[in-house]
Design an enzyme around this catalytic site. Structure first.
Site, PDB file in Angstrom:
ATOM      1  N   ALA A 250      30.953  15.405  -1.781  1.00  0.00           N
ATOM      2  CA  ALA A 250      30.525  14.019  -0.919  1.00  0.00           C
ATOM      3  C   ALA A 250      29.160  13.642  -1.464  1.00  0.00           C
ATOM      4  CB  ALA A 250      30.749  14.129   0.408  1.00  0.00           C
ATOM      5  N   ALA A 251      28.378  14.277  -2.332  1.00  0.00           N
ATOM      6  CA  ALA A 251      26.914  13.947  -2.470  1.00  0.00           C
ATOM      7  C   ALA A 251      26.768  12.581  -3.218  1.00  0.00           C
ATOM      8  CB  ALA A 251      26.359  15.096  -3.510  1.00  0.00           C
ATOM      9  N   GLY A 252      27.839  12.279  -3.946  1.00  0.00           N
ATOM     10  CA  GLY A 252      27.967  10.745  -4.458  1.00  0.00           C
ATOM     11  C   GLY A 252      28.195   9.887  -3.518  1.00  0.00           C
ATOM     12  N   ASP A 253      28.998  10.409  -2.704  1.00  0.00           N
ATOM     13  CA  ASP A 253      29.728   9.145  -1.692  1.00  0.00           C
ATOM     14  C   ASP A 253      28.447   9.195  -0.634  1.00  0.00           C
ATOM     15  OD1 ASP A 253      32.161   9.428  -2.825  1.00  0.00           O
ATOM     16  OD2 ASP A 253      32.742  10.845  -1.412  1.00  0.00           O
TER      17      ASP A 253
END
Length: 302
Positions: A250-253
């Protein structure tokens, strides 16, 4: 208002010392069920990082099972409008099986479940919601036909459209031409152009090619290396904050949520990228998807 259209999953997360080889069985570590799905993650990140300054709504589907009930409650607990989250009868909620290794890198397998049934009709039913939005955010964990229909509708209504083309796949040029902010990672950028090379000057060249297809802004996320952003005026590299990562899920999210929350509250693109990067830097120091997404006050404290 920010409207996020996309997937809602329950993440089944297992820690492993390393990724197993084909046919190999290894012993894992802690196991957890965590609310996820790229669409829901981005909606939660928008809500936490907008901190009540802009309302957030979600359009998606869950199954009529326990996971669906839990995930709907998770959205409601964040103050996200779930009036256009549909419960599909006799259908399982989407799940993601996630392995996270000792270096914090992940490997993910998706079972779409109810996400595969998000249809153009659901988008048409949410027309008034989309008409009230300032930014519409989409990904590719729901049917491409539905994504294309939603982008066409939002574009026709004069809305700012952000597309995170993940998971990686090729896309029609006419769809890309209706996107205001295209936010792929290196692999996704290469896939959109049918290319294999990534990194360095290649990323800048690929951003230029994607701009030539009609996207107004292209932001290529480079993980721990940062972000390369380009528009008609040129490109600029934004290095990432250096932290000790334990889980990149979820880093990109989280980056997208921070970016969108800032843009929706009137920030410049540079300010929005900074906020997204600060939030993503915190998220990789925590485990899980929505459990890792920080609140705006945590960024201020940091």
């Amino acid at each position: 208002m920010i409207v996020v259209i996309g997937s809602i999953n329950m993440d089944l997360v297992l820690g492993v010392p390393r990724m197993p080889m084909p046919g190999e069985t290894i012993s894992g570590g802690p196991f957890a069920t965590i609310a996820g799905g790229k669409g829901a993650n981005q909606a939660v990140a928008c809500a936490r990082l907008a901190a009540g300054r802009v309302p957030v709504a979600m359009v998606g589907c869950v199954g009529d099972d326990g996971f669906g009930d839990t995930l709907r409650t998770a959205l409601q607990d964040e103050g996200i409008d779930d009036s256009h989250v549909s419960t599909i009868a006799a259908t399982a909620t989407g799940v993601a099986s996630i392995l996270v290794d000792a270096a914090g890198q992940n490997s993910i397998v998706l079972a779409a479940g109810a996400n595969a049934l998000l249809s153009p009709a659901h988008i048409d039913a949410a027309r008034e919601l989309i008409a009230a939005a300032s930014i519409v955010v989409l990904q590719l964990e729901v049917p491409l036909e539905t994504v294309g229909h939603a982008i066409k509708l939002a574009h026709s209504l004069g809305k700012t459209v952000l597309l995170n083309p993940a998971p990686a796949r090729s896309l029609p040029v006419e769809l890309l031409a209706q996107v205001d902010y295209l936010v792929p990672n290196e692999i996704e950028a290469a896939m959109l152009l049918g290319a294999d090379a990534r990194g360095g000057a290649v990323v800048a060249a690929q951003a230029e090619q994607l701009l030539a297809l009609g996207c107004r802004n292209v932001l290529v996320t480079l993980g721990a290396e940062g972000v390369y952003a380009a528009d008609a005026g040129g490109g600029h590299y934004y290095p990432a904050r250096q932290v000790k990562a334990v889980d990149s899920t979820a880093a990109g999210d989280t980056f997208i949520g921070g970016l969108v929350a800032a843009l929706a509250t009137g920030a410049t693109l540079e300010q929005a990228i900074s906020l997204g990067q600060r939030a993503a830097a915190i998220s990789v120091t925590r485990r899980g998807a929505q459990t890792s997404i920080p609140y705006l006050h945590e960024l201020d404290a940091a």
